[in-house]
Design an enzyme around this catalytic site. Structure first.
Site, PDB file in Angstrom:
ATOM      1  N   ASP A  20       0.823  -1.216   0.000  1.00 55.88           N
ATOM      2  CA  ASP A  20       0.000   0.000   0.000  1.00 55.88           C
ATOM      3  C   ASP A  20       0.859   1.268   0.000  1.00 55.88           C
ATOM      4  O   ASP A  20       0.607   2.205  -0.765  1.00 55.88           O
ATOM      5  CB  ASP A  20      -0.986  -0.013   1.182  1.00 55.88           C
ATOM      6  CG  ASP A  20      -0.320  -0.337   2.507  1.00 55.88           C
ATOM      7  OD1 ASP A  20       0.814  -0.877   2.499  1.00 55.88           O
ATOM      8  OD2 ASP A  20      -0.914  -0.054   3.553  1.00 55.88           O
TER       9      ASP A  20
ATOM     10  N   THR B 296       2.104  -7.985  -1.644  1.00 56.62           N
ATOM     11  CA  THR B 296       2.362  -8.164  -0.214  1.00 56.62           C
ATOM     12  C   THR B 296       1.757  -9.485   0.225  1.00 56.62           C
ATOM     13  O   THR B 296       0.613  -9.801  -0.125  1.00 56.62           O
ATOM     14  CB  THR B 296       1.827  -7.038   0.700  1.00 56.62           C
ATOM     15  OG1 THR B 296       2.040  -7.444   2.049  1.00 56.62           O
ATOM     16  CG2 THR B 296       0.361  -6.722   0.519  1.00 56.62           C
TER      17      THR B 296
ATOM     18  N   ASP C 123       0.846  -9.987   3.041  1.00 58.50           N
ATOM     19  CA  ASP C 123      -0.162  -9.682   4.066  1.00 58.50           C
ATOM     20  C   ASP C 123      -1.588  -9.697   3.524  1.00 58.50           C
ATOM     21  O   ASP C 123      -2.548  -9.789   4.288  1.00 58.50           O
ATOM     22  CB  ASP C 123       0.108  -8.300   4.679  1.00 58.50           C
ATOM     23  CG  ASP C 123       1.375  -8.283   5.514  1.00 58.50           C
ATOM     24  OD1 ASP C 123       2.044  -9.328   5.588  1.00 58.50           O
ATOM     25  OD2 ASP C 123       1.696  -7.230   6.089  1.00 58.50           O
TER      26      ASP C 123
ATOM     27  N   TYR D 288       1.952 -30.816  24.137  1.00 59.84           N
ATOM     28  CA  TYR D 288       2.285 -29.404  23.940  1.00 59.84           C
ATOM     29  C   TYR D 288       1.111 -28.606  23.381  1.00 59.84           C
ATOM     30  O   TYR D 288       0.336 -29.115  22.562  1.00 59.84           O
ATOM     31  CB  TYR D 288       3.405 -29.241  22.907  1.00 59.84           C
ATOM     32  CG  TYR D 288       4.761 -29.706  23.364  1.00 59.84           C
ATOM     33  CD1 TYR D 288       5.348 -29.162  24.501  1.00 59.84           C
ATOM     34  CD2 TYR D 288       5.451 -30.673  22.638  1.00 59.84           C
ATOM     35  CE1 TYR D 288       6.611 -29.580  24.908  1.00 59.84           C
ATOM     36  CE2 TYR D 288       6.709 -31.089  23.035  1.00 59.84           C
ATOM     37  CZ  TYR D 288       7.280 -30.539  24.175  1.00 59.84           C
ATOM     38  OH  TYR D 288       8.519 -30.950  24.569  1.00 59.84           O
TER      39      TYR D 288
ATOM     40  N   GLY E 235       1.790 -10.822   9.045  1.00 62.80           N
ATOM     41  CA  GLY E 235       0.688  -9.941   8.684  1.00 62.80           C
ATOM     42  C   GLY E 235       0.831  -8.763   9.622  1.00 62.80           C
ATOM     43  O   GLY E 235       0.407  -8.857  10.767  1.00 62.80           O
TER      44      GLY E 235
ATOM     45  N   GLU F 255       0.439 -11.800  13.638  1.00 66.26           N
ATOM     46  CA  GLU F 255       1.551 -10.932  14.039  1.00 66.26           C
ATOM     47  C   GLU F 255       1.069  -9.551  14.501  1.00 66.26           C
ATOM     48  O   GLU F 255       1.580  -8.980  15.448  1.00 66.26           O
ATOM     49  CB  GLU F 255       2.480 -10.777  12.836  1.00 66.26           C
ATOM     50  CG  GLU F 255       3.679  -9.918  13.070  1.00 66.26           C
ATOM     51  CD  GLU F 255       4.401  -9.621  11.753  1.00 66.26           C
ATOM     52  OE1 GLU F 255       5.609  -9.812  11.707  1.00 66.26           O
ATOM     53  OE2 GLU F 255       3.753  -9.210  10.777  1.00 66.26           O
TER      54      GLU F 255
ATOM     55  N   ARG G  18       7.544 -16.073   3.155  1.00 65.83           N
ATOM     56  CA  ARG G  18       7.811 -14.983   2.219  1.00 65.83           C
ATOM     57  C   ARG G  18       8.832 -15.409   1.179  1.00 65.83           C
ATOM     58  O   ARG G  18       8.843 -14.927   0.065  1.00 65.83           O
ATOM     59  CB  ARG G  18       8.399 -13.812   3.019  1.00 65.83           C
ATOM     60  CG  ARG G  18       7.550 -12.615   3.072  1.00 65.83           C
ATOM     61  CD  ARG G  18       8.039 -11.564   3.980  1.00 65.83           C
ATOM     62  NE  ARG G  18       9.466 -11.287   4.018  1.00 65.83           N
ATOM     63  CZ  ARG G  18       9.986 -10.218   4.626  1.00 65.83           C
ATOM     64  NH1 ARG G  18       9.181  -9.344   5.182  1.00 65.83           N
ATOM     65  NH2 ARG G  18      11.270 -10.022   4.671  1.00 65.83           N
TER      66      ARG G  18
HETATM   67  P1  FBP Z   1       5.200  -5.755   2.878  1.00 70.91           P
HETATM   68  O1  FBP Z   1       3.990  -5.077   3.400  1.00 70.91           O
HETATM   69  O2  FBP Z   1       6.278  -4.851   2.483  1.00 70.91           O
HETATM   70  O3  FBP Z   1       4.871  -6.728   1.787  1.00 70.91           O
HETATM   71  O4  FBP Z   1       5.824  -6.647   4.042  1.00 70.91           O
HETATM   72  C1  FBP Z   1       5.008  -7.419   4.826  1.00 70.91           C
HETATM   73  C2  FBP Z   1       5.770  -8.101   5.921  1.00 70.91           C
HETATM   74  O5  FBP Z   1       6.197  -9.358   5.515  1.00 70.91           O
HETATM   75  C3  FBP Z   1       4.915  -8.176   7.174  1.00 70.91           C
HETATM   76  O6  FBP Z   1       4.114  -9.313   7.174  1.00 70.91           O
HETATM   77  C4  FBP Z   1       5.933  -8.090   8.266  1.00 70.91           C
HETATM   78  O7  FBP Z   1       5.406  -7.487   9.412  1.00 70.91           O
HETATM   79  C5  FBP Z   1       6.988  -7.215   7.696  1.00 70.91           C
HETATM   80  O8  FBP Z   1       6.914  -7.363   6.312  1.00 70.91           O
HETATM   81  C6  FBP Z   1       8.368  -7.553   8.185  1.00 70.91           C
HETATM   82  O9  FBP Z   1       9.229  -6.562   7.790  1.00 70.91           O
HETATM   83  P2  FBP Z   1      10.796  -6.722   7.735  1.00 70.91           P
HETATM   84  O10 FBP Z   1      11.096  -7.495   6.491  1.00 70.91           O
HETATM   85  O11 FBP Z   1      11.285  -5.336   7.642  1.00 70.91           O
HETATM   86  O12 FBP Z   1      11.239  -7.439   8.960  1.00 70.91           O
END
Ligand code: FBP
Length: 694
Positions: free
Chosen positions: A200, A226, A228, A272, A280, A357, A567
């Site tokens: 975004d 993304t 997310d 456990y 996210g 998250e 990712r």
């Molecule tokens: P984008 O919004 O840039 O796609 O990144 C999302 C994300 O993967 C989130 O889920 C996470 O909180 C963040 O990036 C982690 O950021 P970093 O790579 O700086 O640790």
């Protein structure tokens, strides 16, 4: 030992068989590189054109009208196939172009295919066109660090995950100086178009650059990326234009495969509670998808918790009790404990809990802290013209600064964003969590949730409360009636004599729950003696002792974080096909002169033959949001819609998946991401469910 004679490493590595085994190329990699994603029907035409797609309406913000005046009147464009255009069109479409591409933000599976799509389409239109990849994200644009992408480079990355080809970064082109340098780079490379693949914030950046670079004749196109899943575009009437950013499906499937494995393990080893935090940053789309993919016992959805209503509290209070709205950390731990205790009562002292998250964003008191710190840090940076985190490197320094703010507000009796009450509340939370909340914001001013051990904070509170429940005799492990009878009979004891003395639900429960007052060796003896099934001189029978021991829960957890792994996963077929077609869409927008548009594909939830490539105008999507302590014009993030079919279904199945009853759990096995086989119809379950009502 095999008794083989030792051969040195160098000699071994020269053997063909060894070379083959340790090669970094394997069958999966070869298959991925060779795979040619199918093209949407419009792209099977030699040319494509744009057609204004009517019927969409946007609420346009006044600020966007002012600041993005050159692109605010853009409209939704449908890509259409053109078979035999006029010479003028052909010439314009096929002219030699220089196109620059930059990845911005976190990696998302499929990014390489966006490049491949642009590369293939641009070279097909004119083999002399040149494609440049900016290195290390927007910094590459600002500093003119770019590489020309050749067929070899592109081919080596087709259908592969990560952004390894040109890397990525989180710098924002947000100052006049950075904009000027970026314009210079585009001029120096004689770029016709700049493609920004990002979330975004990066697409927001794309709109501002499109506005700025219009006079340079550089087109700027955004691509919704993304994991997310929070770039979902609808018009003012709720009509879906972009249902899902790319990378979401792969990341969710990768997380789900891991969480699914833990469901299997926990139900096998039965000792456990696995606590899985999934990425996210704010929105809980990934957690929701993981819930649907795995049927984990409990999945928290941030947006749902923000909407929490404490009915009990409301009923008890005479007037409106505003504390009953929304959720606090303490309250959340109660909700989790309730599920744990109910499962234990039917003998299941294990399970899987999924935590998004970004959960903390939706917890009342934490949200307040985050907003306050955003403001304090931004104010400090502005007034002192130096960085808060450099000025106060240690937690103690930061706390001292905050104490100073509270003191000043007290002494001067003025309103301050940080007062003594804030200071007291903040003092009461663990140090690692204080550190997490005060962590440096990212370049967009966003709070970095991935740096905070949310699961540790929550599980700390859960453990504390479970201890209380255990002491109160409310947290017990249910003992199977059959097992109880068998154990006592084997020891020559009468189960019907001891049963009513030991258990609170002797009359009706299939899982027997030890009476609340029996919570220790001492209390067990006391009750047995009082009910005259044991004399003072007698030892507690071993079988009774065994049953008691089994009823005492030990709460053991394993904490996991799934984010960076998903990712970096190789894209699912869905993401491969989606992103390749996004790349083709980008080129079509460029070749037809568009700027300030975001490439997208409509009807993603439908069979591939019905996918429709479009261009979405970015400027009308903007709204005002707090960033770094001040209001900024940005694209609105899309949160989980609590009225959506996907959330409604998850909510309706919560009890079933908690499985706090006799019988097996209802886990689903999502299986790992497979590239082979015909699975391109496989797509996010949230996407499929949300399409049902429409
Ligand atoms: P984008 O919004 O840039 O796609 O990144 C999302 C994300 O993967 C989130 O889920 C996470 O909180 C963040 O990036 C982690 O950021 P970093 O790579 O700086 O640790």
């Amino acid at each position: 030992m095999t008794g083989q004679s030792h051969v040195d490493g160098k000699t071994l590595l020269k053997k063909k068989a060894v070379e083959r085994i340790v090669s970094s190329t394997n069958a999966e990699l070869v298959a991925r590189r060779r795979f040619c994603p199918p093209k949407c029907r419009v792209f099977t035409h030699p040319y494509t054109g744009l057609e204004k797609e009517g019927g969409y309406r946007f609420h346009i913000h006044e600020e966007a009208k002012k600041r993005l005046s050159k692109i605010i009147d853009n409209s939704v464009q449908r890509i259409r196939g053109v078979r035999d255009p006029e010479a003028k069109f052909r010439e314009k479409y096929g002219r030699r172009r220089n196109i620059g591409i930059v990845f911005s933000g976190g990696p998302a599976p499929g990014g390489h295919n966006v490049i491949a799509g642009i590369f293939d389409a641009a070279k097909a239109a004119n083999p002399d066109s040149r494609i440049f990849g900016f290195l290390l994200g927007p910094d590459g644009v600002i500093e003119n660090e770019a590489m020309e992408l050749t067929a070899d480079v592109v081919d080596a990355h087709r259908n592969l995950g990560g952004f390894t080809m040109i890397k990525t970064g989180r710098t924002k082109i947000d100052t006049q100086e950075k904009v000027t340098l970026s314009r210079k780079t585009c001029k120096d490379l004689s770029l016709d178009a700049l493609v920004i693949v990002g979330g975004d914030d990066s697409n927001t950046n794309a709109a501002f650059l499109a506005q700025e670079m219009m006079e340079d004749g550089v087109q700027v196109i955004g691509v919704p990326k993304t994991i997310d899943g929070d770039i979902q575009v609808r018009d003012a009437n709720g009509k879906v234009l972009c249902a899902m950013s790319f990378g979401f499906h792969t990341a969710a499937r990768a997380f789900a495969a891991e969480v699914g494995n833990l469901c299997t393990d926990s139900a096998s080893d039965v000792k456990y509670w696995h606590v899985c935090k999934v990425m996210g940053r704010v929105a809980s789309h990934l957690a929701l998808e993981v819930a649907l993919q795995t049927h984990a016992n409990m999945t928290l959805i941030g947006e749902d918790l923000a909407d929490y209503l404490d009915e009990e509290r409301l009923v008890k209070s005479d007037s409106v009790d505003y504390n009953a709205y929304g959720i606090t950390l303490r309250h959340l731990s109660r909700v989790i404990c309730d599920g744990i205790v109910r499962r234990a009562a039917v003998g299941k002292n294990y399970g899987v809990l999924v935590i998004p998250e970004g959960l903390l964003e939706f917890i009342n008191e934490i949200q307040v802290f985050i907003i306050k710190f955003n403001t304090i840090i931004a104010d400090y940076n502005r007034t002192h013209d130096k960085d808060f985190h450099n000025a106060f490197p240690l937690l103690e320094d930061k706390l001292e600064y905050l104490r100073g703010l509270a003191r000043r507000s007290r002494e001067e009796g003025t309103f301050s964003v940080w007062n003594s009450r804030d200071d007291d509340l903040f003092d009461a939370i663990p140090e690692f969590f204080q550190e997490g909340l005060l962590i440096e914001r990212d370049s967009h001013g966003n709070f970095q949730f991935s740096q905070v051990e949310t699961e540790k904070v929550i599980m700390g509170l859960v453990k504390d409360y479970l201890k209380i429940l255990k002491e109160r005799g409310e947290y017990k492990i249910g003992i199977g009636r059959r097992y109880y009878r068998k154990t006592l009979k084997a020891a020559g004891l009468d189960p019907d004599r001891f049963g009513p003395v030991l258990f609170r639900n002797w009359e009706d429960g299939s899982f027997l729950l030890m009476k609340k007052e029996i919570f220790s060796q001492k209390t067990l003896r006391r009750v047995l003696e009082k009910e005259k099934v044991l004399s003072k001189k007698e030892e507690i029978p071993k079988a009774v002792q065994k049953i008691f021991d089994k009823s005492v829960p030990k709460f053991k957890t394993q904490l996991h974080f799934y984010g960076y792994d998903g990712r970096g996963a190789d894209p699912t077929r869905f993401d491969c096909i989606y992103t390749y077609n996004l790349g083709l869409t980008v080129f079509s927008l460029i070749a037809n002169g568009a700027t300030g548009q975001m490439a997208a594909i409509k009807n993603l939830e439908q069979p591939f033959s019905r996918w429709e490539p479009i261009g979405i105008p970015i400027a009308p999507l903007m709204h005002m949001e707090e960033r770094g302590g001040k209001l900024s014009l940005v694209i609105e993030k899309s949160l989980v819609d609590l009225n959506s079919p996907a959330f409604t279904v998850v909510k309706a199945l919560r009890e079933k998946w908690l499985a706090a009853e006799e019988g097996p759990d209802d886990f689903r096995r999502p299986a790992p991401i497979r590239f082979s086989g015909k699975t391109e119809e496989d797509r996010p379950l949230t996407l499929a469910l949300n399409a049902i009502s429409s």
